[in-house]
Design a protein around this motif. Structure first.
Motif, PDB file in Angstrom:
ATOM      1  N   ILE A  22       1.065  -1.211  -0.377  1.00 27.26           N
ATOM      2  CA  ILE A  22       0.143   0.534   0.305  1.00 27.26           C
ATOM      3  C   ILE A  22       0.548   1.140   0.325  1.00 27.26           C
ATOM      4  N   ALA A  23       2.053   1.126   0.853  1.00 23.60           N
ATOM      5  CA  ALA A  23       2.525   2.687   0.855  1.00 23.60           C
ATOM      6  C   ALA A  23       3.307   2.487  -0.005  1.00 23.60           C
ATOM      7  N   GLU A  24       3.902   1.537  -1.109  1.00 24.16           N
ATOM      8  CA  GLU A  24       4.517   1.385  -2.000  1.00 24.16           C
ATOM      9  C   GLU A  24       4.077   2.256  -3.939  1.00 24.16           C
ATOM     10  N   ASN A  25       2.364   2.451  -3.377  1.00 26.99           N
ATOM     11  CA  ASN A  25       1.889   2.713  -4.874  1.00 26.99           C
ATOM     12  C   ASN A  25       1.679   3.887  -5.118  1.00 26.99           C
ATOM     13  N   PRO A  26       1.784   4.407  -6.077  1.00 26.11           N
ATOM     14  CA  PRO A  26       1.249   5.893  -5.563  1.00 26.11           C
ATOM     15  C   PRO A  26       0.144   6.052  -6.232  1.00 26.11           C
ATOM     16  N   ASP A  27      -0.798   5.297  -6.424  1.00 27.63           N
ATOM     17  CA  ASP A  27      -2.045   5.791  -6.805  1.00 27.63           C
ATOM     18  C   ASP A  27      -2.671   5.532  -5.446  1.00 27.63           C
ATOM     19  N   VAL A  28      -2.043   5.204  -4.450  1.00 26.90           N
ATOM     20  CA  VAL A  28      -3.148   5.543  -2.962  1.00 26.90           C
ATOM     21  C   VAL A  28      -3.267   6.788  -2.607  1.00 26.90           C
ATOM     22  N   PRO A  29      -3.863   7.428  -1.681  1.00 24.31           N
ATOM     23  CA  PRO A  29      -4.079   8.705  -1.724  1.00 24.31           C
ATOM     24  C   PRO A  29      -2.658   9.429  -0.153  1.00 24.31           C
ATOM     25  N   ARG A  30      -2.337   9.638  -0.295  1.00 22.81           N
ATOM     26  CA  ARG A  30      -1.337  10.222   0.589  1.00 22.81           C
ATOM     27  C   ARG A  30      -1.361   9.667   2.201  1.00 22.81           C
ATOM     28  N   SER A  31      -1.818   9.878   2.749  1.00 22.85           N
ATOM     29  CA  SER A  31      -2.689   9.708   4.036  1.00 22.85           C
ATOM     30  C   SER A  31      -2.358   8.997   4.868  1.00 22.85           C
ATOM     31  N   LEU A  32      -3.242   6.895   3.680  1.00 26.59           N
ATOM     32  CA  LEU A  32      -3.597   5.960   4.001  1.00 26.59           C
ATOM     33  C   LEU A  32      -1.949   5.184   3.704  1.00 26.59           C
ATOM     34  N   ARG A  33      -1.320   5.797   2.720  1.00 28.62           N
ATOM     35  CA  ARG A  33       0.797   5.326   2.185  1.00 28.62           C
ATOM     36  C   ARG A  33       1.474   5.506   3.555  1.00 28.62           C
ATOM     37  N   ALA A  34       1.423   7.390   4.223  1.00 30.49           N
ATOM     38  CA  ALA A  34       2.250   7.823   5.450  1.00 30.49           C
ATOM     39  C   ALA A  34       1.559   6.540   6.838  1.00 30.49           C
ATOM     40  N   ARG A  35       0.459   6.486   6.147  1.00 26.04           N
ATOM     41  CA  ARG A  35       0.199   5.221   7.345  1.00 26.04           C
ATOM     42  C   ARG A  35       0.391   4.099   7.816  1.00 26.04           C
ATOM     43  N   SER A  36       0.343   3.656   6.391  1.00 26.87           N
ATOM     44  CA  SER A  36       1.040   2.088   6.231  1.00 26.87           C
ATOM     45  C   SER A  36       2.328   1.976   5.996  1.00 26.87           C
ATOM     46  N   ALA A  53       9.512   4.355   0.976  1.00 30.62           N
ATOM     47  CA  ALA A  53       8.392   5.108  -0.458  1.00 30.62           C
ATOM     48  C   ALA A  53       8.241   6.803   0.316  1.00 30.62           C
ATOM     49  N   LEU A  54       8.858   6.618   1.104  1.00 29.47           N
ATOM     50  CA  LEU A  54       8.242   8.277   1.649  1.00 29.47           C
ATOM     51  C   LEU A  54       8.508   9.806   0.911  1.00 29.47           C
ATOM     52  N   ALA A  55       9.758   9.473  -0.110  1.00 23.60           N
ATOM     53  CA  ALA A  55       9.511  10.285  -0.247  1.00 23.60           C
ATOM     54  C   ALA A  55       9.106  10.377  -1.589  1.00 23.60           C
ATOM     55  N   SER A  56       8.594   9.312  -1.936  1.00 22.69           N
ATOM     56  CA  SER A  56       7.719   9.881  -3.201  1.00 22.69           C
ATOM     57  C   SER A  56       6.223  10.100  -2.297  1.00 22.69           C
ATOM     58  N   ILE A  57       5.598   9.611  -1.241  1.00 27.22           N
ATOM     59  CA  ILE A  57       4.509   9.947  -0.350  1.00 27.22           C
ATOM     60  C   ILE A  57       4.192  11.840   0.093  1.00 27.22           C
ATOM     61  N   GLU A  58       5.743  12.425   0.171  1.00 26.98           N
ATOM     62  CA  GLU A  58       5.884  13.633   0.652  1.00 26.98           C
ATOM     63  C   GLU A  58       5.395  14.500  -0.972  1.00 26.98           C
ATOM     64  N   GLN A  59       5.964  13.983  -2.495  1.00 23.40           N
ATOM     65  CA  GLN A  59       6.024  14.844  -3.373  1.00 23.40           C
ATOM     66  C   GLN A  59       4.062  14.486  -3.722  1.00 23.40           C
ATOM     67  N   GLN A  60       3.544  14.052  -3.348  1.00 21.28           N
ATOM     68  CA  GLN A  60       2.129  13.715  -3.502  1.00 21.28           C
ATOM     69  C   GLN A  60       1.420  14.710  -3.400  1.00 21.28           C
ATOM     70  N   ASP A  61       0.026  15.204  -4.103  1.00 25.53           N
ATOM     71  CA  ASP A  61      -0.627  16.258  -3.897  1.00 25.53           C
ATOM     72  C   ASP A  61      -1.712  15.551  -3.824  1.00 25.53           C
ATOM     73  N   PHE A  62      -2.196  13.850  -3.465  1.00 19.31           N
ATOM     74  CA  PHE A  62      -3.374  14.138  -3.008  1.00 19.31           C
ATOM     75  C   PHE A  62      -3.186  13.164  -1.846  1.00 19.31           C
TER      76      PHE A  62
END
Length: 236
Positions: free
Chosen positions: A199-213, A227-236
């Motif tokens: 889940i954390a590595e999936n760029p199509d999952v919203p940022r809040s869920l990825r960070a929690r994962s 995955a944190l680097a791409s999560i920080e750059q995500q805009d949704f």
């Protein structure tokens, strides 16, 4: 009856994000407790809008009009006792996406009325009705699972959501998170941690869920911090 592609995507995105808000609020408490009525009313309003967009046959106009009236009356205490019977009557005259929208609205009202058992029944009926458009069925299946998570065995949750735990599915994030929580309940922590990493590595999952994962995977010994680097750059 198909939902226009752009409306289907909007419906899936809005419902998926609100499901995650529910999950974030409930995480750390016992799953299956009451979900806020406001979220369900929001879902009913979105479903009603899509229903209006989806209806083209003249014989569906009366049902669409009644659903719109019910949504308009949601905050009116004088109409509270009439809402469910009106929706049930409209559902009997509708089909396809229209029927799904009406039933979603009925379930939302039942939750707001603290009638959890009836809401679960409605969501289960939507999920099982192949004549209803898939976005409604998938959303209903996840709603049903959120409500009865603490009433069924973890293996039931895992099997129920298995078709949606596919990264090509629009509700993948929500289905995968619930499945991972069920795996934890089943004492299959290693599998759960790997799923949280996915889940954390999936760029199509919203940022809040990825960070929690990322955090939950780490709790069970799996490092998903890459995955944190791409999560920080995500805009949704």
């Amino acid at each position: 009856m198909a939902i226009p592609p752009q409306d289907s995507e909007t419906f899936q995105r809005e419902v998926d994000e609100n499901l995650r808000r529910d999950q974030m609020a409930d995480f750390g408490r016992k799953w299956g407790k009451w979900i806020g009525g406001a979220v369900f009313i929001f879902l009913a309003a979105v479903a009603g809008f899509l229903f209006w967009q989806d209806q083209s046959a003249k014989n569906a106009e009366a049902s669409a009009e009644e659903l719109a009236k019910v949504i308009a009356d949601l905050g009116n205490p004088e109409e509270s006792d009439t809402l469910v019977p009106r929706l049930q009557e409209a559902a009997g005259e509708a089909s396809g996406a229209g029927k799904g929208a009406i039933m979603m609205a009925e379930a939302a009202i039942e939750i707001d009325n603290a009638n959890r058992d009836r809401a679960i029944e409605i969501y289960a009926a939507i999920a099982a009705d192949e004549d209803i458009a898939k976005p409604y069925r998938d959303a209903a299946l996840i709603r049903q699972t959120l409500l009865d998570f603490d009433r069924v065995e973890p293996d039931v949750v895992i099997a129920r959501l298995q078709p949606l735990v596919n990264e090509e599915e629009p509700f993948y994030g929500s289905a995968a998170e619930l499945t991972a929580l069920a795996l934890i309940e089943a004492e299959r922590e290693d599998e759960a941690a790997q799923l949280f990493k996915q889940i954390a590595e999936n760029p199509d999952v919203p940022r809040s869920l990825r960070a929690r994962s990322v955090q939950i995977a780490g709790t069970y010994g799996v490092d998903a911090s890459a995955a944190l680097a791409s999560i920080e750059q995500q805009d949704f």
